[in-house]
Design a protein around this motif. Sequence first.
Motif, short mmCIF file in Angstrom:
data_model
loop_
_atom_site.label_atom_id
_atom_site.label_comp_id
_atom_site.label_asym_id
_atom_site.label_seq_id
_atom_site.Cartn_x
_atom_site.Cartn_y
_atom_site.Cartn_z
N VAL A 1 -8.39 17.42 -5.31
CA VAL A 1 -7.24 17.65 -4.94
C VAL A 1 -6.70 17.35 -3.74
CG1 VAL A 1 -5.86 20.25 -4.81
CG2 VAL A 1 -7.73 20.17 -6.52
N THR A 2 -7.31 17.90 -3.03
CA THR A 2 -7.11 17.57 -0.70
C THR A 2 -6.94 15.83 -1.37
OG1 THR A 2 -8.88 18.95 -0.55
CG2 THR A 2 -8.15 17.58 1.23
N VAL A 3 -7.11 14.85 -1.94
CA VAL A 3 -7.09 13.64 -1.67
C VAL A 3 -6.09 13.64 -2.48
CG1 VAL A 3 -7.99 11.34 -2.74
CG2 VAL A 3 -9.80 12.68 -1.94
N ALA A 4 -5.67 14.29 -3.75
CA ALA A 4 -4.18 13.86 -4.25
C ALA A 4 -2.94 14.34 -3.78
CB ALA A 4 -4.27 14.76 -5.42
N VAL A 5 -3.15 15.35 -2.82
CA VAL A 5 -2.29 16.35 -1.77
C VAL A 5 -2.13 14.50 -0.42
CG1 VAL A 5 -1.27 17.80 -0.12
CG2 VAL A 5 -2.58 18.23 -2.36
N ILE A 6 -2.97 14.27 0.01
CA ILE A 6 -3.03 13.25 0.95
C ILE A 6 -2.67 12.08 0.28
CG2 ILE A 6 -4.29 11.92 2.30
CD1 ILE A 6 -6.37 14.14 2.88
N VAL A 7 -2.62 11.72 -0.82
CA VAL A 7 -1.95 10.29 -0.84
C VAL A 7 -0.51 10.39 -1.62
CG1 VAL A 7 -1.88 8.99 -3.35
CG2 VAL A 7 -3.68 9.47 -2.44
N ALA A 8 -0.36 11.78 -1.63
CA ALA A 8 1.37 12.51 -2.31
C ALA A 8 2.19 12.06 -0.86
CB ALA A 8 1.49 13.74 -2.69
N ILE A 9 1.38 13.01 0.12
CA ILE A 9 2.49 13.08 1.11
C ILE A 9 2.63 11.23 2.09
CG2 ILE A 9 1.74 13.79 3.75
CD1 ILE A 9 0.44 16.15 2.47
N CYS A 10 1.06 10.39 2.00
CA CYS A 10 1.28 8.92 2.17
C CYS A 10 2.65 7.90 1.29
CB CYS A 10 0.01 8.77 1.88
SG CYS A 10 -1.24 9.00 3.17
N LEU A 11 2.53 9.07 1.08
CA LEU A 11 3.69 7.89 -0.38
C LEU A 11 4.75 8.43 -0.19
CD1 LEU A 11 1.76 7.57 -4.00
CD2 LEU A 11 2.19 6.26 -2.31
N GLY A 12 4.91 9.62 0.23
CA GLY A 12 6.48 10.23 0.54
C GLY A 12 6.44 9.79 1.45
N LEU A 13 5.73 9.04 2.68
CA LEU A 13 6.40 8.55 4.49
C LEU A 13 6.92 7.37 3.82
CD1 LEU A 13 3.46 10.91 5.69
CD2 LEU A 13 5.49 11.55 6.11
N LEU A 14 5.84 6.86 2.83
CA LEU A 14 6.64 4.87 2.72
C LEU A 14 7.72 4.70 1.86
CD1 LEU A 14 2.95 3.90 1.56
CD2 LEU A 14 4.01 2.92 4.05
N ALA A 15 7.83 6.34 0.94
CA ALA A 15 8.60 6.09 0.27
C ALA A 15 10.66 6.23 1.67
CB ALA A 15 9.24 7.16 -0.93
N ILE A 16 9.88 7.15 2.75
CA ILE A 16 11.37 7.76 3.15
C ILE A 16 11.37 6.39 4.38
CG2 ILE A 16 11.10 9.17 5.54
CD1 ILE A 16 9.85 11.56 4.33
N ALA A 17 10.02 5.73 5.19
CA ALA A 17 10.80 4.55 5.64
C ALA A 17 11.04 3.42 5.31
CB ALA A 17 8.90 4.35 6.28
#
Length: 75
Positions: free
Chosen positions: A59-75
């Motif tokens: 669950v922790t890894v999934a949340v971290i990956v989701a946050i990273c993907l969200g940050l990449l999508a914004i940039a």
Amino acid sequence: MTTLEIMADRPSAIHTDFVSTDAADLASHMDQCAHSRGRFFGLQSGLQSAHSVMSPRIVTVAVIVAICLGLLAIA
């Protein structure tokens, strides 16, 4: 008439024998436990242990990956 007098008038066959019903329930439970320890019991136990260890981290890894993907999508 009091409750004790009413209970004293009843035949003993009406009263539930809790000891024998508890013993029957225990025997049924023991049979279920014996049947659950089949040939795949070791595998199932190992998978449950692995799941309990890995589940919080997944669950922790999934949340971290989701946050990273969200940050990449914004940039």
